[in-house]
Design an enzyme around this catalytic site. Sequence first.
Site, short mmCIF file in Angstrom:
data_model
loop_
_atom_site.label_atom_id
_atom_site.label_comp_id
_atom_site.label_asym_id
_atom_site.label_seq_id
_atom_site.Cartn_x
_atom_site.Cartn_y
_atom_site.Cartn_z
CG ASP A 111 3.70 -54.35 3.19
OD1 ASP A 111 3.88 -53.06 4.18
OD2 ASP A 111 4.45 -55.55 3.21
CB CYS A 167 -18.07 -48.26 -5.80
SG CYS A 167 -17.93 -49.34 -4.48
CG ASP A 180 -15.92 -66.17 -11.65
OD1 ASP A 180 -17.77 -66.70 -11.03
OD2 ASP A 180 -15.67 -66.91 -11.83
CG ASP A 181 -18.66 -60.78 -7.66
OD1 ASP A 181 -18.43 -60.10 -9.04
OD2 ASP A 181 -19.62 -61.07 -7.38
CE LYS A 184 -14.28 -51.32 -8.74
NZ LYS A 184 -14.86 -52.59 -8.82
CG ASP A 209 6.15 -58.76 5.67
OD1 ASP A 209 6.80 -58.30 5.82
OD2 ASP A 209 5.51 -57.69 5.36
N GLY A 223 -7.74 -58.40 -7.61
CA GLY A 223 -6.60 -56.58 -7.31
C GLY A 223 -8.07 -55.91 -7.21
CG HIS A 224 -10.34 -52.40 -5.09
ND1 HIS A 224 -11.49 -51.82 -5.62
CD2 HIS A 224 -9.92 -50.48 -4.77
CE1 HIS A 224 -12.50 -50.85 -5.69
NE2 HIS A 224 -11.64 -50.04 -5.44
CB SER A 225 -7.27 -50.59 -9.71
OG SER A 225 -8.98 -49.92 -11.15
#
Length: 755
Positions: free
Chosen positions: A469, A419, A451-452, A422, A492, A542-544
Amino acid sequence: MQHSQTPVVKDLVLVGGGHSHVTVLKRFGMKPMPGVRLTLICRDVHTPYSGMLPGLIAGHYGYDDAHIDLGPLSRFAGARFYHDEVIGLDLTNRRIRCRHRPDISYDLLSINIGSTPGLASVPGADKFVVPVKPINNFVQRWEQLAARVMETQAAMRIGVVGAGAGGVELTLAVQYRLQALLREAGRTGSELEFHLFSASDMILPTHNRLVQRKFMQVLNQRGVQMHANFRVAAVHEDGICSTDGQVFALGETLWVTDASAPAWLAESGLSVDEQGFIAVNDALQSVSHPDVFAAGDIAAVLNHPREKSGVFAVRQGRPLEANLRRVLLDQAPRPFHPQAKWLALISTGDQYAVASRGKFYLAGRAVWAWKDWIDRRFMRKYNELPEMAEEEAPEIAQGLAGEQVLKEISAMAMRCGGCGAKVGSTVLHRVLDRVQPHERDDVLVGLKHPDDSAVVHVPSEKVMVHTVDFFRAIVDDPYLFGKIAANHSLGDIFAMGAEAQTALAIATVPYGLESKVEDVLAQMLLGAEEVLHDAGAALVGGHSSEGVELSLGFAINGLADPQDYLRKGGMKPGDRLILTKPLGTGTLFAADMRLHAKGRWIVGALAAMLQSNREAAECLRRYHATACTDVTGFGLLGHLVEMTKASDVDAELYLSQIPFLDGAQETVQAGIFSSLQPQNIRLRRAVRDLDRVAAAPAYPLLFDPQTAGGLLASLPAEDVDDCLAELKALGYQEAAVIGTIQAPSTHVEPIAVIL
């Protein structure tokens, strides 16, 4: 893409691919500046060399002979290449406004965009003349003029306004080529008249009398009629009129005079001269904004005024590059004094040329050969590039970064994993404030909430379709990469006949200063959001993280009717196979990494990858598609094998009907393949009569992995013609019927390739 572990400290942005900037790019490629991120923004991928334009028009050179390919040159230089047009500057915040993308930040800016025709002062000129600049536009218009001359049998008068070296050369080149084309067609060429208009009483006013006399002799011998002291007051559809009332009928008017600059330069607040050109000092540095440089036609060197000529832009390349490096290192730039006299080699269209320098004069075919040798040598410097150097350990050029920046860079070496990798919350919040996700009523908690997790309503009458993807960047432009990644991920969903509902982003951004990380992440997500918005999908989170290379992917959720979604199984004997996009992205981008792909090939591949599959999928469903998939990493053959296995059928594939991207067959024939090709080619065991088929030049492209590829679908035979016509009307111009589904046979191999 080139990757480096050296963090970005400063952004050097080059606007325009003119003669000075190609030198800057080449020299930065030969000697990179660690910590500097180089970006080129240019409207054209192939930049013309003005010295070879007359030879190109006359037919002595091909297109590639007379153009520098900015794609491989940018990659060699380690530069991000943004294919766009600049329309403004925010000099206060150091941002560049483009026509088709978000603003671009810079620390140091250089402008080398050439001049534009000065048409505003002459009524009708903007509508009825063919300006020689920008040269790329002129080349296209010239081809249209040549086609029109060949199609008509009527007499035509062609006029050229401007009797400097450029106007005289162009007149003779156009005349030579058109008359040659007419003779090849069995016509005499006598139906063409050529007229040259000069605002003064002479031609080539900046050259000596011997040169002027020689060209007057050539013009007379070639039947070109000279009109001296003819100042054009207005242009009409059928001719021009002068300030003293003379009227002259013309079928085509070529404009080689009155260079000007685009209005956005002055509007941005840059100091400009009376014609709107950027006022620069002897160091090629803006007199009003020290962080802006300019060279070539667009620059007005106040202490050394010169005519607009490519020779000066070429000579300015090295001092411009040196001064850019010095300013990046917080050093004072050095003055550059252009030569008082220069050599001009002026051609007559027929492989004969005149040399002019001060009072010096020389003419003959040997002068043409000399000019040809000089021009070709110049072009080889930029089109025949040395092998790219191996990346070295991270370092920062001495003097580039201040104490505070060096502290931040030092901290990067201790970046955590997990983490701790990030992207910082401050950076992320600023980026998300710039991204405006598509709003949907069924998204109850989304991107703009703290929120999470996202909360999404699923209608009871629908089923969920999930896909994910994620891949490394294949282009240096984060904005375009964002679009491509989103398009690829949505493929897709569309292939299964579903509606895209929500998207979660997974992004990795290279280590760098906080401002640089923020800019790259913002550009990438802004590009992706445009595609997601068009698809009706809401970006909900999302996640960066930070890493070595730029990467992006999406987890997409979609909604489908439980009775009406498409799968790979379902093909029936007698169905026809339709492919909606051409193949070849894998080999083309592998060639691009090795500097062996032409810029226009990559532009074509990008255009295909940026085209959404949404409308194609809707069309295929309207015409009763029985099965569908998107063609991506496994290549056409790999995905077709999956479909035949799931449907328990065989298939005939018509190799000659398969569409391929421009350049793809050339690169595979050169032995250039994607790194995934060897794995994909293992599926050759699914092809009958392999020894015969494998000899076909296009055969390797059956295994070429695609990024954001098209849809492969089976349709009932009675629906295929109407479906294909509608696909083309929707913009899928390369869509084609490429095969027929057969009943299962006794063959072990399900695919028969028909050559």
